[in-house]
Design a protein around this motif. Structure first.
Motif, mmCIF file in Angstrom:
data_model
loop_
_atom_site.group_PDB
_atom_site.id
_atom_site.type_symbol
_atom_site.label_atom_id
_atom_site.label_comp_id
_atom_site.label_asym_id
_atom_site.label_seq_id
_atom_site.Cartn_x
_atom_site.Cartn_y
_atom_site.Cartn_z
ATOM 1 N N ASN A 1 -3.671 16.620 9.861
ATOM 2 C CA ASN A 1 -3.524 16.213 11.238
ATOM 3 C C ASN A 1 -4.710 16.925 11.977
ATOM 4 O OD1 ASN A 1 -2.050 18.614 11.282
ATOM 5 N ND2 ASN A 1 -0.674 18.281 12.950
ATOM 6 N N SER B 1 -9.754 12.919 13.668
ATOM 7 C CA SER B 1 -10.534 11.882 12.879
ATOM 8 C C SER B 1 -11.905 12.741 12.094
ATOM 9 C CB SER B 1 -11.494 11.149 14.137
ATOM 10 O OG SER B 1 -12.397 11.782 14.829
ATOM 11 N N GLU B 2 -12.387 11.914 11.284
ATOM 12 C CA GLU B 2 -13.340 12.242 10.783
ATOM 13 C C GLU B 2 -14.542 12.759 11.437
ATOM 14 O OE1 GLU B 2 -16.154 10.899 6.578
ATOM 15 O OE2 GLU B 2 -13.886 10.172 6.894
ATOM 16 N N THR C 1 0.496 7.408 2.347
ATOM 17 C CA THR C 1 -0.125 8.828 2.004
ATOM 18 C C THR C 1 0.533 9.866 2.929
ATOM 19 O OG1 THR C 1 -2.306 7.753 1.744
ATOM 20 C CG2 THR C 1 -2.303 10.089 2.119
ATOM 21 N N SER D 1 -13.867 14.508 4.780
ATOM 22 C CA SER D 1 -13.144 13.107 4.493
ATOM 23 C C SER D 1 -11.780 13.727 3.959
ATOM 24 C CB SER D 1 -13.934 12.602 3.678
ATOM 25 O OG SER D 1 -13.154 11.214 3.118
ATOM 26 N N PHE D 2 -11.566 14.351 3.352
ATOM 27 C CA PHE D 2 -10.335 14.923 2.840
ATOM 28 C C PHE D 2 -9.292 15.418 3.748
ATOM 29 C CE2 PHE D 2 -7.081 18.187 1.338
ATOM 30 C CZ PHE D 2 -6.560 17.575 0.456
ATOM 31 N N LYS E 1 0.968 -1.157 0.048
ATOM 32 C CA LYS E 1 0.080 -0.075 -0.003
ATOM 33 C C LYS E 1 0.914 1.079 -0.049
ATOM 34 C CE LYS E 1 -3.988 1.780 2.189
ATOM 35 N NZ LYS E 1 -4.931 1.666 3.296
ATOM 36 N N LYS F 1 0.575 13.466 4.550
ATOM 37 C CA LYS F 1 -0.048 14.270 5.200
ATOM 38 C C LYS F 1 0.436 15.878 5.338
ATOM 39 C CE LYS F 1 -2.966 11.299 8.099
ATOM 40 N NZ LYS F 1 -3.655 11.331 9.377
ATOM 41 N N ALA G 1 -9.612 14.795 7.186
ATOM 42 C CA ALA G 1 -9.324 13.718 8.079
ATOM 43 C C ALA G 1 -8.208 12.890 7.546
ATOM 44 C CB ALA G 1 -10.685 12.798 8.212
ATOM 45 N N ARG G 2 -8.234 12.551 6.138
ATOM 46 C CA ARG G 2 -7.214 11.836 5.572
ATOM 47 C C ARG G 2 -5.902 12.237 5.415
ATOM 48 N NH1 ARG G 2 -8.758 7.692 0.854
ATOM 49 N NH2 ARG G 2 -7.631 6.261 1.756
ATOM 50 N N TYR G 3 -6.077 13.353 4.957
ATOM 51 C CA TYR G 3 -4.691 14.179 4.506
ATOM 52 C C TYR G 3 -4.152 15.353 5.530
ATOM 53 C CZ TYR G 3 -5.641 11.746 0.297
ATOM 54 O OH TYR G 3 -5.837 10.736 -0.623
ATOM 55 N N GLU H 1 -17.358 15.383 1.641
ATOM 56 C CA GLU H 1 -15.960 15.196 0.716
ATOM 57 C C GLU H 1 -14.790 16.096 1.496
ATOM 58 O OE1 GLU H 1 -17.282 14.096 -3.726
ATOM 59 O OE2 GLU H 1 -17.261 16.292 -3.182
#
Length: 70
Positions: A50, A53-54, A6, A43-44, A3, A8, A46-48, A40
């Motif tokens: 610090n 969490s979402e 990713t 979510s972005f 994987k 951040k 949360a993922r990318y 969206e």
């Protein structure tokens, strides 16, 4: 298959408050500078970033959004 890691964008919360980060994103969002739906964008972030969490981002996003009437 491995994987892909990713990367951040890390905000330095010793120099800036989370609220200021949210306000910056919301100002850009309010002017149409971000072409994502609320979900969206949350979510972005949360993922990318610090920012958390979402679930925590969703709570703060809507709280700050309500404060600035976006």
């Amino acid at each position: 298959m491995q994987k892909k890691k990713t990367r951040k964008m890390y905000f330095n919360f010793k120099r800036i408050h989370k609220k200021e980060v949210y306000q910056a994103f919301l100002a850009i969002y309010a002017h149409g500078g971000i072409e994502l739906t609320n979900e969206e964008l949350i979510s972005f972030l949360a993922r990318y970033t610090n920012l958390g969490s979402e679930a925590s981002i969703k709570t703060l996003f809507y709280r700050y959004k309500q404060q600035i009437h976006v």
